[in-house]
Design a protein around this motif. Sequence first.
Motif, mmCIF file in Angstrom:
data_model
loop_
_atom_site.group_PDB
_atom_site.id
_atom_site.type_symbol
_atom_site.label_atom_id
_atom_site.label_comp_id
_atom_site.label_asym_id
_atom_site.label_seq_id
_atom_site.Cartn_x
_atom_site.Cartn_y
_atom_site.Cartn_z
ATOM 1 N N LEU A 81 2.945 78.370 34.003
ATOM 2 C CA LEU A 81 2.334 79.250 35.091
ATOM 3 C C LEU A 81 1.024 79.035 35.368
ATOM 4 O O LEU A 81 0.608 78.864 36.712
ATOM 5 N N PHE A 82 0.092 78.716 34.413
ATOM 6 C CA PHE A 82 -1.253 78.635 34.708
ATOM 7 C C PHE A 82 -1.431 77.360 35.517
ATOM 8 O O PHE A 82 -2.143 77.201 36.394
ATOM 9 N N GLY A 83 -0.818 76.235 34.987
ATOM 10 C CA GLY A 83 -0.715 74.934 35.757
ATOM 11 C C GLY A 83 -0.326 74.952 37.216
ATOM 12 O O GLY A 83 -0.952 74.268 37.870
ATOM 13 N N VAL A 84 0.755 75.803 37.307
ATOM 14 C CA VAL A 84 1.232 75.870 38.708
ATOM 15 C C VAL A 84 0.400 76.510 39.641
ATOM 16 O O VAL A 84 0.189 75.956 40.861
ATOM 17 N N ILE A 85 -0.573 77.609 39.405
ATOM 18 C CA ILE A 85 -1.245 78.166 40.244
ATOM 19 C C ILE A 85 -2.743 77.444 40.014
ATOM 20 O O ILE A 85 -3.718 78.161 40.909
ATOM 21 N N PHE A 86 -2.938 76.478 39.423
ATOM 22 C CA PHE A 86 -4.420 76.090 39.054
ATOM 23 C C PHE A 86 -5.095 75.641 40.384
ATOM 24 O O PHE A 86 -6.176 76.193 40.495
ATOM 25 N N PHE A 130 7.186 69.876 27.815
ATOM 26 C CA PHE A 130 7.105 68.408 28.658
ATOM 27 C C PHE A 130 6.680 69.057 30.006
ATOM 28 O O PHE A 130 5.811 68.458 30.737
ATOM 29 N N SER A 131 7.214 70.219 30.472
ATOM 30 C CA SER A 131 6.773 70.770 31.766
ATOM 31 C C SER A 131 5.562 70.987 31.937
ATOM 32 O O SER A 131 5.031 70.662 32.824
ATOM 33 N N VAL A 132 4.722 71.376 30.926
ATOM 34 C CA VAL A 132 3.298 71.800 30.888
ATOM 35 C C VAL A 132 2.731 70.315 30.908
ATOM 36 O O VAL A 132 1.670 70.324 31.656
ATOM 37 N N VAL A 133 3.179 69.383 30.248
ATOM 38 C CA VAL A 133 2.365 67.989 30.301
ATOM 39 C C VAL A 133 2.620 67.459 31.486
ATOM 40 O O VAL A 133 1.504 67.050 32.190
ATOM 41 N N TYR A 134 3.861 67.513 32.162
ATOM 42 C CA TYR A 134 3.903 67.248 33.762
ATOM 43 C C TYR A 134 2.835 67.881 34.684
ATOM 44 O O TYR A 134 2.374 67.126 35.438
ATOM 45 N N LYS A 135 2.969 69.121 34.550
ATOM 46 C CA LYS A 135 2.037 69.787 35.583
ATOM 47 C C LYS A 135 0.534 69.438 35.275
ATOM 48 O O LYS A 135 0.002 69.566 36.477
ATOM 49 N N ALA A 136 0.160 69.408 34.104
ATOM 50 C CA ALA A 136 -1.169 68.820 33.857
ATOM 51 C C ALA A 136 -1.449 67.391 34.630
ATOM 52 O O ALA A 136 -2.390 67.342 35.237
ATOM 53 N N LEU A 137 -0.300 66.452 34.549
ATOM 54 C CA LEU A 137 -0.655 65.064 34.887
ATOM 55 C C LEU A 137 -0.649 65.274 36.632
ATOM 56 O O LEU A 137 -1.544 64.428 37.218
ATOM 57 N N ASP A 138 0.079 66.220 36.998
ATOM 58 C CA ASP A 138 0.439 66.318 38.656
ATOM 59 C C ASP A 138 -0.993 66.860 38.913
ATOM 60 O O ASP A 138 -1.497 66.445 39.974
ATOM 61 N N ASN A 139 -1.347 68.105 38.381
ATOM 62 C CA ASN A 139 -2.772 68.559 38.691
ATOM 63 C C ASN A 139 -3.994 67.301 38.755
ATOM 64 O O ASN A 139 -4.877 67.373 39.727
ATOM 65 N N ALA A 231 -2.014 70.425 24.929
ATOM 66 C CA ALA A 231 -1.424 71.783 24.512
ATOM 67 C C ALA A 231 0.064 71.488 24.730
ATOM 68 O O ALA A 231 0.994 71.694 24.021
ATOM 69 N N GLY A 232 0.445 70.934 25.820
ATOM 70 C CA GLY A 232 1.984 70.580 26.008
ATOM 71 C C GLY A 232 2.279 69.520 25.029
ATOM 72 O O GLY A 232 3.639 69.465 24.561
ATOM 73 N N PHE A 233 1.893 68.447 24.504
ATOM 74 C CA PHE A 233 2.034 67.659 23.765
ATOM 75 C C PHE A 233 2.128 68.082 22.366
ATOM 76 O O PHE A 233 3.205 67.665 21.580
ATOM 77 N N VAL A 234 1.422 69.175 22.139
ATOM 78 C CA VAL A 234 1.485 69.784 20.785
ATOM 79 C C VAL A 234 2.715 70.540 20.824
ATOM 80 O O VAL A 234 3.655 70.412 19.791
ATOM 81 N N LEU A 235 3.075 71.176 21.813
ATOM 82 C CA LEU A 235 4.339 71.879 21.835
ATOM 83 C C LEU A 235 5.601 71.215 21.728
ATOM 84 O O LEU A 235 6.598 71.356 20.797
ATOM 85 N N VAL A 236 5.585 69.819 22.513
ATOM 86 C CA VAL A 236 6.658 68.951 22.444
ATOM 87 C C VAL A 236 6.614 68.433 21.150
ATOM 88 O O VAL A 236 7.858 68.143 20.401
ATOM 89 N N GLY A 237 5.771 68.041 20.270
ATOM 90 C CA GLY A 237 5.617 67.423 19.016
ATOM 91 C C GLY A 237 6.397 68.432 17.964
ATOM 92 O O GLY A 237 6.955 68.243 17.217
#
Length: 248
Positions: A81-86, A130-139, A231-237
Amino acid sequence: MTGFFMPRSALVQRALRWPVALWLPIAVVALALMGASDALAHGVTQGDKGYIQEISGVKLLPFIYLGAKHMMTGYDHILFLFGVIFFLYRLKDIGLYVSLFAIGHSTTMILGVYFNVGINAFLIDAIIGFSVVYKALDNLGALRRWFGVQPDTRVATLVFGLFHGFGLATKILDYEISRDGLVPNLLAFNVGVELGQLLALALILIGMSYWRRTAGFARHAYTANVAMMCAGFVLVGMQLAGYVVFHA
């Protein structure tokens, strides 16, 4: 002393000058590592689970509480959510994207539990990470640079919302919820999730509105999204490691 070898006090002072929003991805990593055993086990809290297993019938308030608690303590949901509204500044746009996310996770959560369709908890949480990773890359604009196209961010938010909903459904199925009063209780749980999401969103927006007024926002925005990606990669791992350990 200058350069890489700075006194510890200087490092602490510099870190304390970071904007509040920059600490969120770092806090997520810290919470994930501190709760690594719980994350790998994917268990709901034993007190909550025991309570839900003992009750039947319509129990709206307990399920509203559980839904709000899950969202407020769900660092993967909050980080996405943080990434979405960044980079969203207008309330109209924030409302649109948050609504798409809510529609997505509400749909798969309710249908998944009602039809008893769950996904392996480790795998679905890895996708959420991974959705967190994706959103960060998108931003960061990496997707456009790498692939020459910009995916529709509204569609991506809705699709990842569907996956987040399956994650919620998996947690609810772990409660071994009674079929008696299932639909009202599910709706109450979803109301709690939305209330928790609104509270988390309000706190994020307060921090972001303060941060955006500072001169360092543009300078730290890149760093914040890199931290979010890490952080997203940590969660995925963590989830993939848990899948391997528990299915070896």
